[in-house]
Write an enzyme that holds these catalytic residues in place. Sequence first.
Site: not given
Ligand SMILES: Nc1ncnc2c1ncn2[C@@H]1O[C@H](COP(=O)(O)OP(=O)(O)O)[C@@H](O)[C@H]1O
Ligand SMILES: [Mg+2]
Length: 304
Positions: A13, A143, A209, A248, A250, A262, A264, A268
């Site tokens: 990243e 990301s 992005y 942040r 998610d 998760e 962060n 960003g």
């Molecule tokens: N369990 C889930 N169900 C539905 N969509 C998911 C799920 N996990 C991840 N996603 C999708 O993938 C994206 C990235 O997942 P995330 O766990 O936040 O990892 P990263 O650290 O790569 O951001 C999320 O913003 C969402 O759009």
């Molecule tokens: Mg995420």
Amino acid sequence: MKVCVVYGGWSREREVSIRSGKNVASALRRLGYEVYEVDMQRDIALKLHEINPDIVFPLLHGRPGEDGTFQGMLEIMGIPYVGSGVLASALAMDKIYSKKIFLASGVNTPSHVVPGPDLMKEAEEIPKRLGMPVVVKPACEGSSIGVKIVKTPEELYPAMVETRRNFGRFYVEEYIQGMTATVAVVGSRALPVLELVPKREFYDYEAKYTKGLTEFIVPARLSPEETRRAQEMALLAHNSLGCQDFSRVDMIIRLGEPYVLEVNTIPGMTDLSDLPAEAKAEGKSYDEIVDEILKTAARRWGIL
Ligand SMILES: Nc1ncnc2c1ncn2[C@@H]1O[C@H](COP(=O)(O)OP(=O)(O)O)[C@@H](O)[C@H]1O
Ligand SMILES: [Mg+2]
């Protein structure tokens, strides 16, 4: 106050980190701080020793930097820094460990399985436990790198083999159909909820992005009660890992119920990023929120 913004490094990243760092450095200059900028290389300790800042503002996304390693080096050097410490950073970077803490702390998170060595057997068992679709994810990326939505049981085995080969440790998560949202925490308060409407299948790297590939709605289209619940869950997740100053969280919100994906610890901070957009919805400018994050840290270290 002499502030050194550290960005770049050699994570996947790197490019976003440079944008975050340069934006924060400009804001700090406008705010009247004495600002230094460093693109992290292997000689970072030497550079920081020369600059001798009052505080470091790390804007390193991914590994190394967001994972506690950089923070550990600063602890050894005795330099105060903005953001989460060694343990919280390491826990948040590894989502398998984050989820252990979430489950023990009452943070709602999607069900998951950490597959054992026999992936053939796991490919049979996992759909029975989690249903379909499922999401296959590396333990330690950001990301959306390596995140795969798997729709049929037949695709699960190859997806797991590939993820293990490319990333090592990984997990499989229940797919949550709902609103993709993110809630920033600054100091000890949650900012307004930001709703992300990806024009692609999900919020992947491209969607994150590339301008125009995702629609941002802030405040999110939620009832006051649902908003409060999402903000409470974000604070609970932030505190469960022991995060500090800012983060942040998610999540996906299904029928008003937030499922935390998760945390962060160095989100960003480009002018187009989520945290500044949430601050704006609260009536705070980019510079004001940067100042608030820095001051929160400086107070914590007793240098303000
Ligand atoms: N369990 C889930 N169900 C539905 N969509 C998911 C799920 N996990 C991840 N996603 C999708 O993938 C994206 C990235 O997942 P995330 O766990 O936040 O990892 P990263 O650290 O790569 O951001 C999320 O913003 C969402 O759009
Ligand atoms: Mg995420």
